[in-house]
Design an enzyme around this catalytic site. Structure first.
Site, short mmCIF file in Angstrom:
data_model
loop_
_atom_site.label_atom_id
_atom_site.label_comp_id
_atom_site.label_asym_id
_atom_site.label_seq_id
_atom_site.Cartn_x
_atom_site.Cartn_y
_atom_site.Cartn_z
N CYS A 1 5.96 -3.30 17.58
CA CYS A 1 6.28 -3.36 19.00
C CYS A 1 5.37 -2.32 19.68
O CYS A 1 5.19 -1.32 19.56
CB CYS A 1 7.45 -3.27 19.39
SG CYS A 1 8.78 -4.33 18.56
N LYS B 1 1.05 -3.13 12.37
CA LYS B 1 0.22 -1.91 11.98
C LYS B 1 1.08 -0.72 11.70
O LYS B 1 0.87 -0.13 10.60
CB LYS B 1 -0.87 -1.76 12.91
CG LYS B 1 -1.73 -0.62 12.67
CD LYS B 1 -2.78 -0.90 11.70
CE LYS B 1 -3.68 -0.12 11.22
NZ LYS B 1 -4.36 -0.26 9.91
N GLU C 1 -2.29 -9.57 1.64
CA GLU C 1 -1.83 -9.43 3.09
C GLU C 1 -2.91 -10.31 4.23
O GLU C 1 -2.35 -10.62 5.21
CB GLU C 1 -1.56 -8.09 3.92
CG GLU C 1 -3.00 -7.25 3.86
CD GLU C 1 -2.74 -5.93 4.21
OE1 GLU C 1 -3.20 -4.79 3.86
OE2 GLU C 1 -1.91 -5.52 5.19
N HIS D 1 1.78 -7.51 -22.41
CA HIS D 1 3.07 -7.35 -22.40
C HIS D 1 3.71 -8.50 -21.58
O HIS D 1 4.95 -8.05 -21.25
CB HIS D 1 3.51 -5.84 -22.06
CG HIS D 1 2.96 -4.97 -23.10
ND1 HIS D 1 3.31 -4.69 -24.35
CD2 HIS D 1 1.90 -4.18 -22.81
CE1 HIS D 1 2.70 -3.68 -24.93
NE2 HIS D 1 1.89 -3.43 -24.31
N ASN E 1 11.22 -0.28 21.34
CA ASN E 1 10.84 -0.44 19.94
C ASN E 1 11.87 0.23 19.33
O ASN E 1 12.11 1.44 19.48
CB ASN E 1 9.35 0.21 20.13
CG ASN E 1 9.00 0.36 18.75
OD1 ASN E 1 9.11 -0.35 17.58
ND2 ASN E 1 7.94 1.41 18.38
N GLY E 2 12.08 -0.28 18.09
CA GLY E 2 13.38 0.32 17.26
C GLY E 2 14.24 -0.81 16.71
O GLY E 2 14.30 -1.81 17.20
N GLU F 1 -4.56 -1.65 -4.49
CA GLU F 1 -4.86 -1.70 -3.27
C GLU F 1 -5.64 -3.04 -3.06
O GLU F 1 -5.59 -3.65 -1.92
CB GLU F 1 -5.91 -0.26 -3.00
CG GLU F 1 -6.34 -0.39 -1.60
CD GLU F 1 -5.58 -0.59 -0.28
OE1 GLU F 1 -4.18 -0.67 -0.44
OE2 GLU F 1 -5.88 -0.75 0.85
N LYS G 1 -4.74 -5.95 -0.39
CA LYS G 1 -5.63 -6.44 0.78
C LYS G 1 -5.54 -8.06 0.76
O LYS G 1 -5.73 -8.52 1.84
CB LYS G 1 -7.12 -5.87 0.65
CG LYS G 1 -7.13 -4.32 1.11
CD LYS G 1 -7.16 -3.96 2.52
CE LYS G 1 -5.95 -3.61 2.81
NZ LYS G 1 -5.48 -2.17 2.87
N ARG H 1 0.40 -3.64 16.97
CA ARG H 1 1.70 -3.47 16.40
C ARG H 1 2.82 -4.42 16.30
O ARG H 1 3.80 -4.06 15.73
CB ARG H 1 2.09 -2.20 17.52
CG ARG H 1 1.32 -0.91 17.68
CD ARG H 1 1.80 -0.02 18.56
NE ARG H 1 2.97 0.47 18.29
CZ ARG H 1 3.46 1.76 17.75
NH1 ARG H 1 2.25 2.61 17.63
NH2 ARG H 1 4.44 2.23 17.65
N TRP I 1 7.27 -7.34 17.68
CA TRP I 1 7.42 -7.77 16.14
C TRP I 1 9.03 -7.75 16.12
O TRP I 1 9.91 -7.03 16.08
CB TRP I 1 6.82 -6.51 15.48
CG TRP I 1 6.67 -7.08 13.89
CD1 TRP I 1 5.93 -7.45 13.41
CD2 TRP I 1 7.53 -6.40 12.82
NE1 TRP I 1 6.10 -7.69 11.89
CE2 TRP I 1 7.32 -7.03 11.74
CE3 TRP I 1 8.79 -5.76 12.98
CZ2 TRP I 1 7.74 -6.62 10.50
CZ3 TRP I 1 9.69 -5.44 11.77
CH2 TRP I 1 9.13 -6.10 10.45
O1 M6R Z 1 0.58 4.38 9.03
P1 M6R Z 1 0.99 4.57 7.25
O2 M6R Z 1 -0.15 4.69 6.49
O3 M6R Z 1 2.19 5.32 6.88
O4 M6R Z 1 1.61 2.99 6.69
C1 M6R Z 1 2.16 2.54 5.66
C2 M6R Z 1 1.78 1.49 5.31
O5 M6R Z 1 2.64 0.47 6.43
C3 M6R Z 1 0.44 0.72 5.63
O6 M6R Z 1 -0.46 1.61 4.80
C4 M6R Z 1 0.16 -0.63 5.02
O7 M6R Z 1 0.48 -0.98 3.83
C5 M6R Z 1 -1.24 -1.25 5.45
N1 M6R Z 1 -1.48 -1.59 6.86
C6 M6R Z 1 -1.45 -2.28 4.45
O8 M6R Z 1 -2.97 -2.49 4.62
#
Ligand code: M6R
Length: 610
Positions: free
Chosen positions: A2, A605, A490, A506, A100-101, A483, A487, A27, A75
């Site tokens: 948010c 984000k 997502e 395994h 937000n929260g 990673e 990517k 956000r 969000w």
């Molecule tokens: O702001 P942060 O690095 O603490 O966020 C952690 C995760 O939410 C963040 O790295 C998320 O996995 C990425 N946006 C994915 O690309």
């Protein structure tokens, strides 16, 4: 999660609020809304399901005018994404609120307020806050006291801004668990959940601290701590670019941010390297003293930042000879863990506001760690303020939800940390000098990896009709495979899983067929021969291999094997270098699939709720 913007000014604030929302849309982006008090002291509100663009269209048909206003991009947590659940929420046409929260005791409060005659029009926990504050206003002398009384009854997290049409000279904001920043103007003042929203109108900020309540007027800002005592919060001049929120020549923020990596890495290194050494002071005044005592490192992070920590574990144990554990923050915070003597707690976070990481830090501070260090990209964020030491990764504003340059600058920062701590643990001077040399070369090496865009774009075609994929790596490239898989899933919504390649036999080998692309990260290192055997296991079962290797790896293109060749680089920086083609691959697959690259579905984000 948010985005919040608020303003008190003499001029009309709708455009400022809208621009702020556009800059905060990363956000949260399932609905958006705005409310202002007009010159007849009426609340005017427009809300729309969908992105800020929908709200923008609605506002051009139904413009809002007024000098005091609040706005929100959502969000969803409580209640589906819908216009009815979009913020601002109102109470009795007097109060408007954005939040937000998550309010954990919202059900109890809802029952109590319903019994008092309040009618609920949404399923949100935020509307509960609106009515609660409205009710408190009947017992308290002003909005500030009502907000103070109301937040004392809340359990959970909030960053909230409240506006009362009967006194439009002010906004009242409160922060507990969700970030809020005050932007200082001249004869006008602002609030937002991220400074980025306010860069077009100010560069001067005050970050609210946990428990703070703020009364914001055009010419006055009063901040109170959780006990109601008046406090001052430091004014910080932001060094973020005004244009940080622009895509420039690029089609997406993600692509821009991928291409910014040589510069971001240069910034991370700037002024922090000596001739042959990492300058320890870059980690803070007390770093030298703390690092000389460290015997164990515990890393805590989430998502991409967690993957950076996983790479660092290999580096800490191999290079610095220091024991290192890495754990996902949401797990760490809910279990009893053993803290060895002289342990350093390291949190890694792009935003510095991730709720789980922050909670883990707070828990760790009571658990006997010698000191805490955060590697973070946002100055003034909660993790930075609450840690003993802070090292800014200096990636620059990262807007794309999929983290790219934040990750590579985290890796660079971690490698510097490993060198700085390793020096106190018997690491040879020559080894540190080699690391420094490799780090200096890194920006140009990343540039040459970026030049592989075209063949990677062509490779991406093969993934567009697939539903599943595997990513393989070994050693410090295993977290890079993780990673890469994160990517791809997502932003393209293709199911992607990463395995340490030795694990294939395994279980996951059963999945292999010609519908399962297998991406392999295969630089020439001491594990390459093992990895080649793992690739043969895939090939023998009709699997399709997409391999990133270097010329020394001698991997040949052939039936069911496509190879993209990178320049040979020192092993220590290879995890950083091999990240780049994987970022490009997921980007181009997402482009072919036509997904929303910068704002993938269901994500946000900055994850400021649990
Ligand atoms: O702001 P942060 O690095 O603490 O966020 C952690 C995760 O939410 C963040 O790295 C998320 O996995 C990425 N946006 C994915 O690309």
């Amino acid at each position: 999660m948010c985005g919040i913007v608020g303003a008190v000014a003499q001029r009309d604030v709708a455009d400022i609020l809208l621009e702020g929302l556009k800059r905060l849309e990363y956000r949260g982006y399932d609905s958006a809304g705005m409310a202002v008090v007009d010159n007849q002291s009426n609340l005017q509100r427009v809300r729309r399901l969908g992105k800020v663009a929908e709200l923008d269209d609605a506002l051009s048909l139904q413009p809002l005018a007024g000098g005091t206003g609040i706005a929100h991009t959502r969000w969803a947590t409580h209640g589906e994404p819908s216009e009815r659940n979009a913020h601002p929420h109102v109470s009795s046409d007097d109060l408007a609120i954005v939040h937000n929260g998550i309010i954990e005791n919202h059900e109890t409060l809802r029952d109590e307020l319903t019994a008092k005659g309040y009618e609920f029009l949404s399923e949100t926990d935020t509307e509960v806050m609106a009515h609660l504050i409205h009710h408190e206003l009947t017992k308290n002398k002003d909005l500030l006291s009502a907000v103070l009384a109301a937040v004392n009854q809340l359990e959970g997290a909030y960053g909230t801004v409240v506006m009362d049409r009967r006194d439009p000279s002010k906004l009242v904001a409160a922060r507990s668990g969700s970030p809020l920043v005050v932007g200082l103007g001249i004869g006008e003042n602002f609030l937002a959940s991220d400074q980025l929203a306010l860069l077009p109108v100010t560069r001067r900020f005050q970050f609210l601290e946990e428990g703070d309540v703020c009364e914001l007027r055009r010419n006055r800002i009063d901040i109170y701590d959780r006990t109601g005592k008046k406090v001052t919060r430091k004014i910080i001049e932001s060094d973020l670019d005004h244009d940080a929120g622009d895509k420039g020549q690029y089609r997406h923020y993600m692509l821009k941010e991928i291409h910014e990596q040589p510069d971001s890495v240069r910034n991370t290194l700037e002024g922090r390297l000596g001739d042959k050494q990492v300058l320890i002071d870059s980690f803070g005044e007390k770093a030298e003293e703390i690092f000389s005592k460290v015997r164990n490192v515990q890393i805590i992070a989430c998502g991409t930042s967690y993957h950076a920590g996983m790479v660092a574990r290999y580096w800490f144990e191999e290079i610095a000879g220091i024991q290192c554990n890495v754990e996902i923050a949401s797990e760490f915070r809910y279990r009893k863990s053993f803290v060895p003597a002289n342990s350093l707690l390291v949190t890694i976070s792009q935003s510095g506001e991730t709720a789980d990481t922050l909670a883990a830090l707070r828990l760790a501070k009571e658990s006997g760690y010698m000191a805490s260090l955060t590697l973070c990209n946002v100055p003034g964020s909660s993790l930075v303020r609450e840690s003993d030491l802070a090292f800014m990764t200096r990636a620059g504003a990262e807007i794309g939800v999929a983290s790219t340059k934040a990750f590579t600058t985290q890796l660079v920062s971690l490698l510097m940390l490993v060198a700085a701590i390793g020096r106190h643990n018997g690491m040879a001077n020559e080894q540190e000098a080699d690391i420094v040399k490799s780090l200096r070369l890194l920006p140009s090496v990343i540039e040459s990896s970026l030049s592989l865009s075209k063949p990677i774009e062509a490779m991406a075609e093969a993934f567009s009709d697939k539903h599943h994929s595997l990513f393989l790596g070994r050693g410090s490239q295993y977290p890079i495979a993780m990673e890469g898989a994160l990517k791809l899933k997502e932003i393209s919504y293709i199911h992607a899983e990463a395995y340490a390649a030795g694990e294939l036999k395994h279980g996951p080998l059963a999945l292999i067929d010609n519908n399962m692309p297998v991406v392999v990260v295969a630089p020439n290192n001491e594990l390459l021969e093992k990895l080649k055997s793992n690739m043969e296991e895939v090939r023998a079962r009709g699997g399709l291999l997409y391999v990133f290797a270097d010329s020394d790896a001698r991997l040949m293109q052939g039936d069911n094997v496509e190879v993209i060749t990178l320049n040979r680089v020192a092993d220590v920086i290879a995890p950083i270098v091999y990240t780049i083609p994987l970022q490009l691959l997921s980007y181009y697959v997402a482009i072919i699939k036509g997904t929303d690259v910068d704002q993938p579905r269901n994500l946000a984000k900055s994850v400021t709720v649990e």
